[in-house]
Design an enzyme around this catalytic site. Sequence first.
Site, PDB file in Angstrom:
ATOM      1  N   LYS A  91      -2.303   3.931   6.901  1.00 35.16           N
ATOM      2  CA  LYS A  91      -0.914   3.466   7.060  1.00 35.16           C
ATOM      3  C   LYS A  91      -0.416   3.541   8.505  1.00 35.16           C
ATOM      4  O   LYS A  91       0.384   2.720   8.936  1.00 35.16           O
ATOM      5  CB  LYS A  91       0.014   4.306   6.170  1.00 35.16           C
ATOM      6  CG  LYS A  91      -0.257   4.163   4.683  1.00 35.16           C
ATOM      7  CD  LYS A  91       0.596   3.090   4.071  1.00 35.16           C
ATOM      8  CE  LYS A  91       0.118   2.627   2.714  1.00 35.16           C
ATOM      9  NZ  LYS A  91      -0.200   3.666   1.740  1.00 35.16           N
ATOM     10  N   GLU A 113      10.095   2.010   2.715  1.00 33.88           N
ATOM     11  CA  GLU A 113       9.893   2.429   1.330  1.00 33.88           C
ATOM     12  C   GLU A 113       8.582   3.189   1.275  1.00 33.88           C
ATOM     13  O   GLU A 113       7.730   3.023   2.145  1.00 33.88           O
ATOM     14  CB  GLU A 113       9.812   1.196   0.411  1.00 33.88           C
ATOM     15  CG  GLU A 113       8.440   0.514   0.344  1.00 33.88           C
ATOM     16  CD  GLU A 113       7.939  -0.061   1.659  1.00 33.88           C
ATOM     17  OE1 GLU A 113       8.779  -0.414   2.509  1.00 33.88           O
ATOM     18  OE2 GLU A 113       6.708  -0.143   1.853  1.00 33.88           O
ATOM     19  N   SER A 378      -9.640   4.630   2.419  1.00 29.52           N
ATOM     20  CA  SER A 378      -8.286   4.448   2.938  1.00 29.52           C
ATOM     21  C   SER A 378      -7.526   5.730   3.236  1.00 29.52           C
ATOM     22  O   SER A 378      -6.664   5.755   4.107  1.00 29.52           O
ATOM     23  CB  SER A 378      -7.477   3.572   1.987  1.00 29.52           C
ATOM     24  OG  SER A 378      -7.452   4.128   0.687  1.00 29.52           O
TER      25      SER A 378
HETATM   26  C1  LIG Z   1      -0.735   3.329   0.402  1.00 28.10           C
HETATM   27  C2  LIG Z   1      -2.147   3.582   0.145  1.00 28.10           C
HETATM   28  C3  LIG Z   1      -2.959   2.626  -0.519  1.00 28.10           C
HETATM   29  C4  LIG Z   1      -2.419   1.354  -1.112  1.00 28.10           C
HETATM   30  O1  LIG Z   1      -1.767   0.500  -0.239  1.00 28.10           O
HETATM   31  P1  LIG Z   1      -2.435  -0.806   0.353  1.00 28.10           P
HETATM   32  O2  LIG Z   1      -1.338  -1.490   1.068  1.00 28.10           O
HETATM   33  O3  LIG Z   1      -2.954  -1.599  -0.801  1.00 28.10           O
HETATM   34  O4  LIG Z   1      -3.529  -0.377   1.246  1.00 28.10           O
HETATM   35  C5  LIG Z   1      -4.293   2.895  -0.643  1.00 28.10           C
HETATM   36  N1  LIG Z   1      -4.839   4.044  -0.195  1.00 28.10           N
HETATM   37  C6  LIG Z   1      -4.097   4.989   0.436  1.00 28.10           C
HETATM   38  C7  LIG Z   1      -4.753   6.239   0.890  1.00 28.10           C
HETATM   39  C8  LIG Z   1      -2.731   4.793   0.613  1.00 28.10           C
HETATM   40  O5  LIG Z   1      -2.011   5.733   1.220  1.00 28.10           O
END
Ligand SMILES: *Cc1c(COP(=O)(O)O)cnc(C)c1O
Length: 394
Positions: A91, A113, A378
């Site tokens: 993020k 948000e 992610s």
């Molecule tokens: C917010 C988040 C997601 C989902 O959001 P995307 O916009 O689809 O990437 C996925 N993995 C993590 C670790 C997150 O914090």
Amino acid sequence: MKSKFHPDKNGYFGQFGGAFIPELLHPNVKELADNYVQIIESEEFQTEYKSLLKEYVGRPTPLYLAQRLSDKHGAHIYLKREDLCHTGAHKINNTVGQILIAKKLGKTKIIAETGAGQHGVATATVCALMGLECTVFMGEKDIVRQAPNVTRMKMLGAKVIPATSGSKTLKDATNEAIRYWIQHPETFYLIGSVVGPAPHPDMVARLQAIISEEMKWQLKEKTGKENPDTIIACVGGGSNAAGAFYHYLDDEDVELIAVEAAGLGVHSGESAATSQLGQVGIIHGSKTILMQDKYGQIVEPYSISAGLDYPGVGPLHAFLYETGRAKFMSATDQEALDAAFELTKIEGIIPALETAHALAVLDKITFRKDQVVVINLSGRGDKDLEIYTKYLEA
Ligand SMILES: *Cc1c(COP(=O)(O)O)cnc(C)c1O
């Protein structure tokens, strides 16, 4: 280079996208739409953005060959370690970029948000860094299930406002943020994913594209080729997937797999598998695929992971789905939990619950021995320890 996966001048990916917003927001959204590409492509922005990504975020993130995971699944599986970014997820790539754009446009007040709280933390972080006022909207249910991130945001000086309508999760937090934005159009809405009115989806995708930009040279170094055979990423709104796919969108020989949250099962009535269950509609200012009933009312989504608990996907992903460029799969709560524990046990990496959905599809795919697979890791799992604790005790 013009790609069919880039939006047209009105912010449409095929039939998806656009900016469905009330009149009051037009001047602000137009100001952003008129300026964001020029800002992002300017040398001044690139120098500052790349320097912050390196010195503050900790990029480039490693592309790690997960040997034991590879042995288990019979393929070469690499993990793109976005979990090692400052604040623990991808993020921050986006918030660092957007805060620079906001500053360039002379904005001093930021709203955002958040679902899992990762975007709220990443936004509060860059606001602290730049000395800007920060207000974060978060569903009441998420405030409870992601409590450590609420503390982080408050420590960072952000105001956290609970969203108490609907399922009290991400969708409701987004509704509240948009409502506030309409009342305070001078604020900069720092959206956390590739969703919302144009130009946000494209802007966020460009800021997350650093993920696949790095993957290209890292794969070249490690395998001799820039292109993997397969890229797998989880999809809430779609930003980490957009970043991991971005520089490969036109390379049709690279298989793209997007993984949605199936909750208790795709057809259980408790799920967030948007592409399989959704139809075309408008949510949060953009035309996309979303879960709705026959009257067009949004169906409340469900997932164990707050970051995937969203009834829509961004317009780029709706287009990837419709054109078949990406393959959409899903994983249930249970499959994601199992995958999170497996990665931890055999690689020593505790993933976020969102990420665990991407890992869970490894069991559903038959790989060729020489297949090169990249999973976008992610985020890290610290924020999910309470859920993991319950699973451990069960
Ligand atoms: C917010 C988040 C997601 C989902 O959001 P995307 O916009 O689809 O990437 C996925 N993995 C993590 C670790 C997150 O914090």
